[in-house]
Scaffold this motif. Structure first.
Motif, PDB file in Angstrom:
ATOM      1  N   LEU A 145       0.832  -1.212   0.000  1.00  0.00           N
ATOM      2  CA  LEU A 145       0.000   0.000   0.000  1.00  0.00           C
ATOM      3  C   LEU A 145       0.864   1.258   0.000  1.00  0.00           C
ATOM      4  CD1 LEU A 145      -2.792  -1.115   2.485  1.00  0.00           C
ATOM      5  CD2 LEU A 145      -3.011  -0.747   0.018  1.00  0.00           C
ATOM      6  N   ARG A 146       2.005   1.180   0.697  1.00  0.00           N
ATOM      7  CA  ARG A 146       2.917   2.329   0.657  1.00  0.00           C
ATOM      8  C   ARG A 146       3.505   2.501  -0.734  1.00  0.00           C
ATOM      9  NH1 ARG A 146       6.815   1.096   5.562  1.00  0.00           N
ATOM     10  NH2 ARG A 146       8.120   2.590   4.450  1.00  0.00           N
ATOM     11  N   TYR A 147       3.812   1.393  -1.377  1.00  0.00           N
ATOM     12  CA  TYR A 147       4.296   1.494  -2.755  1.00  0.00           C
ATOM     13  C   TYR A 147       3.210   2.023  -3.677  1.00  0.00           C
ATOM     14  CZ  TYR A 147       6.014   0.215  -7.360  1.00  0.00           C
ATOM     15  OH  TYR A 147       6.388   0.250  -8.677  1.00  0.00           O
ATOM     16  N   LYS A 148       1.995   1.653  -3.385  1.00  0.00           N
ATOM     17  CA  LYS A 148       0.869   2.178  -4.168  1.00  0.00           C
ATOM     18  C   LYS A 148       0.824   3.699  -4.093  1.00  0.00           C
ATOM     19  CE  LYS A 148      -4.186   1.782  -4.361  1.00  0.00           C
ATOM     20  NZ  LYS A 148      -5.358   1.174  -3.693  1.00  0.00           N
ATOM     21  N   ASP A 149       1.259   4.234  -2.946  1.00  0.00           N
ATOM     22  CA  ASP A 149       1.278   5.684  -2.777  1.00  0.00           C
ATOM     23  C   ASP A 149       2.601   6.304  -3.201  1.00  0.00           C
ATOM     24  OD1 ASP A 149      -1.285   5.659  -1.876  1.00  0.00           O
ATOM     25  OD2 ASP A 149      -0.759   5.617   0.243  1.00  0.00           O
ATOM     26  N   GLY A 150       3.462   5.504  -3.838  1.00  0.00           N
ATOM     27  CA  GLY A 150       4.678   6.068  -4.410  1.00  0.00           C
ATOM     28  C   GLY A 150       5.941   5.814  -3.634  1.00  0.00           C
ATOM     29  N   ASP A 151       5.899   4.976  -2.597  1.00  0.00           N
ATOM     30  CA  ASP A 151       7.083   4.716  -1.786  1.00  0.00           C
ATOM     31  C   ASP A 151       7.852   3.542  -2.401  1.00  0.00           C
ATOM     32  OD1 ASP A 151       8.991   4.249   0.097  1.00  0.00           O
ATOM     33  OD2 ASP A 151       7.640   4.219   1.813  1.00  0.00           O
ATOM     34  N   VAL A 152       8.917   3.853  -3.136  1.00  0.00           N
ATOM     35  CA  VAL A 152       9.685   2.805  -3.805  1.00  0.00           C
ATOM     36  C   VAL A 152      10.484   1.983  -2.790  1.00  0.00           C
ATOM     37  CG1 VAL A 152      11.435   2.365  -5.566  1.00  0.00           C
ATOM     38  CG2 VAL A 152       9.807   4.205  -5.886  1.00  0.00           C
ATOM     39  N   ASP A 153      10.919   2.623  -1.709  1.00  0.00           N
ATOM     40  CA  ASP A 153      11.667   1.886  -0.689  1.00  0.00           C
ATOM     41  C   ASP A 153      10.816   0.770  -0.079  1.00  0.00           C
ATOM     42  OD1 ASP A 153      13.821   3.491  -1.140  1.00  0.00           O
ATOM     43  OD2 ASP A 153      13.335   4.905   0.466  1.00  0.00           O
ATOM     44  N   ALA A 154       9.548   1.047   0.086  1.00  0.00           N
ATOM     45  CA  ALA A 154       8.659   0.008   0.620  1.00  0.00           C
ATOM     46  C   ALA A 154       8.600  -1.176  -0.335  1.00  0.00           C
ATOM     47  CB  ALA A 154       7.253   0.584   0.832  1.00  0.00           C
ATOM     48  N   PHE A 155       8.561  -0.875  -1.617  1.00  0.00           N
ATOM     49  CA  PHE A 155       8.534  -1.974  -2.588  1.00  0.00           C
ATOM     50  C   PHE A 155       9.841  -2.755  -2.549  1.00  0.00           C
ATOM     51  CE2 PHE A 155       9.524  -3.740  -6.729  1.00  0.00           C
ATOM     52  CZ  PHE A 155       8.410  -4.527  -6.947  1.00  0.00           C
ATOM     53  N   GLU A 156      10.951  -2.065  -2.371  1.00  0.00           N
ATOM     54  CA  GLU A 156      12.237  -2.765  -2.337  1.00  0.00           C
ATOM     55  C   GLU A 156      12.291  -3.717  -1.141  1.00  0.00           C
ATOM     56  OE1 GLU A 156      15.546  -0.201  -2.613  1.00  0.00           O
ATOM     57  OE2 GLU A 156      16.987  -1.832  -2.872  1.00  0.00           O
ATOM     58  N   THR A 157      11.785  -3.262  -0.007  1.00  0.00           N
ATOM     59  CA  THR A 157      11.714  -4.142   1.164  1.00  0.00           C
ATOM     60  C   THR A 157      10.849  -5.373   0.867  1.00  0.00           C
ATOM     61  OG1 THR A 157      11.940  -2.213   2.600  1.00  0.00           O
ATOM     62  CG2 THR A 157      11.111  -4.235   3.601  1.00  0.00           C
ATOM     63  N   LEU A 158       9.718  -5.119   0.253  1.00  0.00           N
ATOM     64  CA  LEU A 158       8.806  -6.202  -0.092  1.00  0.00           C
ATOM     65  C   LEU A 158       9.455  -7.165  -1.087  1.00  0.00           C
ATOM     66  CD1 LEU A 158       5.818  -7.172   0.211  1.00  0.00           C
ATOM     67  CD2 LEU A 158       5.303  -5.757  -1.776  1.00  0.00           C
ATOM     68  N   TYR A 159      10.129  -6.581  -2.042  1.00  0.00           N
ATOM     69  CA  TYR A 159      10.760  -7.403  -3.077  1.00  0.00           C
ATOM     70  C   TYR A 159      11.852  -8.286  -2.479  1.00  0.00           C
ATOM     71  CZ  TYR A 159      13.457  -8.490  -7.268  1.00  0.00           C
ATOM     72  OH  TYR A 159      14.128  -9.146  -8.258  1.00  0.00           O
ATOM     73  N   ARG A 160      12.638  -7.725  -1.581  1.00  0.00           N
ATOM     74  CA  ARG A 160      13.721  -8.498  -0.980  1.00  0.00           C
ATOM     75  C   ARG A 160      13.204  -9.627  -0.101  1.00  0.00           C
ATOM     76  NH1 ARG A 160      18.388  -4.100   0.682  1.00  0.00           N
ATOM     77  NH2 ARG A 160      18.977  -3.550  -1.451  1.00  0.00           N
TER      78      ARG A 160
END
Lengths: 214, 220
Positions: free
Chosen positions: A37-52
């Protein structure tokens, strides 16, 4: 895409705004859905955490499901591409892991329909993880067991292999695996039981016919 | 990338020995090239999303600009052409004595005029008679409309009031007005004075109006 999973939106424990507001501040290890949801709002760092959190497990799942490294990498990119593009429609109505492996499972099925290359012989070799403290005889036996396991895994029917890999790599329970594969719980449980039984037999049996032949 | 491997739930028919053997066997990790590619895709997607409104506003701004320009052009095209088409005649200073009617569309504010300005000292009235003797400079510019009304824009003696009077302010005059038109003889006398002053066009216009008003009167 998420709706295809068929989960009830009422299962949400946090609304979108609440999840976004509290997840980063209160939890040093935020839930996958909060990160998404944070990535949905534009937080790329949140996506990186999720991806890792999920990239290696998903890669192994696809690698052993496809039995072909290039195909696995193609599907891996396709899966994450779909996750990225779907973030605008993402709603935390299901576990993110279920969502991720559902997308991966569907991409694999689509790949099978598009390309029959996965039916060729496997081109992957199991990684060796020799321990320096083990005696050579023990390590040799373990290496042979790993090879037998890997061979048995490749020989499994596709549905059984899929369920076993989901069980081992995704950490999903039987209900979620059933949700990912689209089968009912009993069928999933039966497939997993058969898969484990065959793999256990391969591990316990030191002299398989193909090894004798080689 | 950080290794993350969940422990499978024990509600299924799992086998710890098989799981352990599998985990020893399967230790592959996603290649760095793949990781970089996915993360790059994730960044680009976010960047695209947040730049999308800006990219959307730009054509909107162009469309609004073009629309406003068209609206202005259309508005200007609907303005009566007489305001632009009337001829402009240079008149001498002596010509002011034949002007009879003066109309001031936009009278300047009295308190905003210069104290030395003749307009500032003049009484506030719209009466043509009161404005009849308004002094005009030698380069006063006069325009004649189709209905015979004369627009005269001064460039000389009104220069002191320029700060208070807008540039578009003008004086509309009608020669041979009032009681002069009651009798054809007096009207003709006025026309002759216009001709003697060199206002031939104005005299011709007055002559035509005289002919229409008094068809039986024989013009010389």
């Amino acid at each position: 895409m998420i709706d295809a999973i068929g989960l009830n939106p009422d299962d949400l424990s946090l609304s979108h705004a609440q999840a976004v507001a509290y997840a980063p501040a209160m939890d040093p290890h935020p839930e996958d859905s909060a990160l998404m949801l944070r990535y949905k709002d534009g937080d790329v760092d949140a996506f990186e955490t999720l991806y890792r959190r999920h990239n290696d497990a998903l890669y192994r799942y696809l690698l052993r499901l496809c039995r072909h490294r290039d195909n696995a990498e193609d599907i891996f990119q396709e899966v994450w591409g779909k996750i990225i593009k779907a973030r605008g429609r993402y709603q935390a109505t299901a576990k993110f892991t279920t969502f991720l492996y559902r997308v991966a499972h569907n991409c694999f099925i689509d790949h099978i329909r598009r390309n029959q290359r996965h039916q060729n012989t496997a081109d992957i070799e199991p990684d060796s993880q020799a321990s320096p403290t083990d005696a050579p005889e023990v390590e040799t036996e373990r290496s042979l067991a790993r090879r037998r396991l890997d061979a048995a895994l490749q020989d499994l029917p596709e549905e059984q292999r899929d369920v076993f890999l989901l069980h081992e790599e995704s950490g999903l329970n039987l209900d979620d695996i059933a949700l990912v594969t689209g089968a009912n719980r009993e069928t999933t449980k039966s497939r997993l039981r058969y898969a484990v039984k065959k793999l256990r037999a391969a591990i316990d049996e030191p002299n398989r016919p193909e090894e004798e032949a080689s | 990338m950080t290794e993350h491997r969940s422990t499978p739930d024990i509600d299924g028919p799992g086998d710890p020995l098989v799981s352990s053997a599998y985990r020893e066997s399967a230790a592959e990790r996603a290649p760095d090239a793949l990781n970089r590619s996915v993360m790059q895709q994730a960044r680009e997607q976010v960047r695209t999303r947040f730049f999308r409104p800006v990219a959307w506003l730009r054509p909107m701004a162009w469309a609004a600009t073009i629309g406003l320009s068209l609206a202005i052009v259309i508005e200007l095209s609907t303005v009566p052409q007489t305001a632009f088409d009337v001829p402009v005649i240079e008149i001498p200073a002596s010509g002011t004595q034949v002007l009879r009617e003066i109309e001031v569309p936009r009278r300047p504010e009295a308190n905003s005029l210069d104290a030395n300005s003749p307009l500032a000292n003049s009484p506030e009235t719209d009466s043509p008679a009161d404005l009849e003797l308004t002094p005009f400079g030698p380069r006063a510019r006069k325009t004649i409309a189709d209905d015979g009304r004369v627009t005269l824009q001064d460039a000389g003696s009104l220069h002191k009031a320029e700060t208070a009077v807008p540039a578009t302010s003008s004086v509309i005059l009608m020669p041979c007005a009032g009681d002069i038109r009651n009798l054809p003889e007096s009207w003709l006398e006025c026309i002759k004075r216009l001709e003697s002053d060199g206002l031939v066009d104005l005299a011709d216009s007055e002559r035509e109006q005289l002919q229409q008003a008094f068809p039986d009167f024989k013009l010389p």
